[in-house]
Design a protein around this motif. Sequence first.
Motif, mmCIF file in Angstrom:
data_model
loop_
_atom_site.group_PDB
_atom_site.id
_atom_site.type_symbol
_atom_site.label_atom_id
_atom_site.label_comp_id
_atom_site.label_asym_id
_atom_site.label_seq_id
_atom_site.Cartn_x
_atom_site.Cartn_y
_atom_site.Cartn_z
ATOM 1 N N ILE A 129 67.884 -8.550 -78.374
ATOM 2 C CA ILE A 129 66.641 -7.920 -77.915
ATOM 3 C C ILE A 129 65.795 -7.531 -79.123
ATOM 4 N N GLY A 130 66.414 -6.928 -80.119
ATOM 5 C CA GLY A 130 65.683 -6.536 -81.319
ATOM 6 C C GLY A 130 65.063 -7.710 -82.042
ATOM 7 N N GLU A 131 65.815 -8.809 -82.173
ATOM 8 C CA GLU A 131 65.308 -9.976 -82.887
ATOM 9 C C GLU A 131 64.112 -10.610 -82.180
ATOM 10 N N TYR A 132 64.112 -10.557 -80.839
ATOM 11 C CA TYR A 132 62.994 -11.137 -80.105
ATOM 12 C C TYR A 132 61.682 -10.468 -80.499
ATOM 13 N N PHE A 133 61.715 -9.148 -80.692
ATOM 14 C CA PHE A 133 60.492 -8.425 -81.028
ATOM 15 C C PHE A 133 60.238 -8.348 -82.534
ATOM 16 N N LYS A 134 61.274 -8.567 -83.321
ATOM 17 C CA LYS A 134 61.119 -8.468 -84.773
ATOM 18 C C LYS A 134 60.721 -9.796 -85.409
ATOM 19 N N THR A 135 61.377 -10.883 -84.982
ATOM 20 C CA THR A 135 61.106 -12.187 -85.596
ATOM 21 C C THR A 135 60.795 -13.270 -84.578
ATOM 22 N N VAL A 139 57.052 -10.530 -81.538
ATOM 23 C CA VAL A 139 56.465 -9.866 -82.709
ATOM 24 C C VAL A 139 54.960 -9.663 -82.541
ATOM 25 N N LYS A 140 54.332 -10.437 -81.658
ATOM 26 C CA LYS A 140 52.879 -10.335 -81.451
ATOM 27 C C LYS A 140 52.467 -8.982 -80.877
ATOM 28 N N TYR A 141 53.420 -8.217 -80.344
ATOM 29 C CA TYR A 141 53.076 -6.916 -79.762
ATOM 30 C C TYR A 141 53.072 -5.786 -80.792
ATOM 31 N N LYS A 142 53.480 -6.083 -82.014
ATOM 32 C CA LYS A 142 53.660 -5.036 -83.028
ATOM 33 C C LYS A 142 52.417 -4.187 -83.225
ATOM 34 N N ASN A 143 51.267 -4.814 -83.378
ATOM 35 C CA ASN A 143 50.048 -4.069 -83.687
ATOM 36 C C ASN A 143 49.475 -3.321 -82.487
ATOM 37 N N GLN A 144 50.061 -3.538 -81.314
ATOM 38 C CA GLN A 144 49.577 -2.853 -80.116
ATOM 39 C C GLN A 144 50.449 -1.649 -79.750
ATOM 40 N N LEU A 145 51.440 -1.372 -80.587
ATOM 41 C CA LEU A 145 52.376 -0.288 -80.319
ATOM 42 C C LEU A 145 52.398 0.703 -81.471
ATOM 43 N N GLN A 151 59.691 0.446 -83.174
ATOM 44 C CA GLN A 151 61.050 0.603 -83.697
ATOM 45 C C GLN A 151 62.066 0.626 -82.562
ATOM 46 N N ASP A 152 61.704 1.237 -81.431
ATOM 47 C CA ASP A 152 62.591 1.226 -80.253
ATOM 48 C C ASP A 152 62.960 -0.197 -79.858
ATOM 49 N N LEU A 153 61.997 -1.104 -80.000
ATOM 50 C CA LEU A 153 62.197 -2.490 -79.566
ATOM 51 C C LEU A 153 62.956 -3.319 -80.596
ATOM 52 N N LEU A 414 51.377 -0.767 -72.408
ATOM 53 C CA LEU A 414 52.115 -1.965 -72.822
ATOM 54 C C LEU A 414 53.572 -1.644 -73.125
ATOM 55 N N TYR A 415 53.803 -0.562 -73.841
ATOM 56 C CA TYR A 415 55.179 -0.179 -74.194
ATOM 57 C C TYR A 415 56.026 -0.002 -72.944
ATOM 58 N N ASN A 416 55.477 0.679 -71.946
ATOM 59 C CA ASN A 416 56.243 0.912 -70.718
ATOM 60 C C ASN A 416 56.509 -0.378 -69.954
ATOM 61 N N ARG A 417 55.552 -1.314 -69.982
ATOM 62 C CA ARG A 417 55.778 -2.604 -69.315
ATOM 63 C C ARG A 417 56.899 -3.371 -70.001
ATOM 64 N N ILE A 418 56.875 -3.372 -71.320
ATOM 65 C CA ILE A 418 57.918 -4.073 -72.068
ATOM 66 C C ILE A 418 59.280 -3.426 -71.831
#
Length: 445
Positions: A129-135, A139-145, A151-153, A414-418
């Motif tokens: 799960i972490g890798e999906y959001f990190k690499t 990762v495209k959601y980073k600037n919207q959070l 970091q939670d993701l 967005l965070y809550n949807r994810i």
Amino acid sequence: MNWVQLLSLKRFGDTQKRPRIAQDETRLGFDVDFDRIIFSSAFRSLQDKTQVIPLSETDFVHTRLTHSLEVSVVGRTLGRRVGKVLLERHPNLKELGYTFNDFGAIVAAASVMHDIGNPPFGHSGEKAIGEYFKTGKGVKYKNQLTDKEYQDLIDFEGNANGFKILTESREGISGGLRLSYATLGAFLKYPKESLPKKPTHHIVDKKYGVFQSETAVFLDVVQELGMQLKSTENISFYRHPLAYLVEAADDICYTIIDFEDGINLGLIEEEFALEYMIKLVKDTIDIKKYHSLKHKTDRISYLRALAIGVLINEAVDIFLDNETAILEGSFKNSLLDKCKYEAQINDILKLSVQKIYKSTEVIEKEVAGYRIIADLLHVFVTALNNKYDGNASNFDSLVLNLLPEEYKSETNNLYNRIMQVCSYVSRMSDSYAIRMHKKLTGNII
């Protein structure tokens, strides 16, 4: 910290105190906690979640469910043994109606649910799960959070997800399972948010235990229990003392029982078992009885039982010797890190890593788990976000029909949807995740 507050029977939404003296002795509030966990759907899914050997076809290897039940048994003993002495040290607890069984019930309930937030495919599920959001594509959601939301993701944590499952409100159900705050406190091994990451070497900073989405209920719990504040800049507290016993119960079980599974699977030779475990049980083993056992599984079970007993005694002694430091928040290590068998435990863990955790069977299934979890996250997160943006495709609409109603709540955050999708995927069993992946990729109809 003081024991009267730490043993609070309060539940989410309570407007009146629940004095211990007024409890029904035939079914205590802490016993109710255990029952509610056992009957929860999240707990049932543990029967098909990886402990050591993913999707093992043998019938004696532990799943998350059997592991959790065994941890609760050890935890109950630890709690009762410690509680008996604490009642002698703090006679005011007896006057309020507390018994040593209360301590055992709290630790047993917190122990049985200690893995309830772990995703499918073992600890690699958290990393996937972490890798999906990190690499990965997420990762495209980073600037919207915010930094802490992101970091939670990227550092998705089963402990924090467990707290979410246990306390999350949804329509018609407030406070999740509505467990006693004492039990929730004992569950919180890492009572802090995801940032800053590992700011000190104190055991409470090893990981984190609360997502941004649950900070309000988290603060309500720790403040009711009088848990000591660790940081004024970020959400961070010292542990509820009984969390040390929950951790010890888990450490004892996975150290010894994972080793036992490895032996029974033939990944570790029995000779190694005798050589490594004899060091733990040399003062209690009956050599004549050991050699009278004709079957390997019986011999290993005998050593396992002795080893668990030895480590329970150690954990109880260390806790009681350090009660003051634990209540002050100055005890910085896990209980077993301070025991006289630390070297022997580390030897067993080192061999387990070499022979079990890095075995071909484990690695192959973990690799598959990475791909499955990444694909599931991508399909559902994309569909949910496209629906919110008004750009849902036909495929998105079909995919969302597969999503249970409790994970479809409309939110402009967005965070809550994810997090809704992460929660859904994390609660899948190993087999269900595989079946769902096959359906979404067209490999099964």
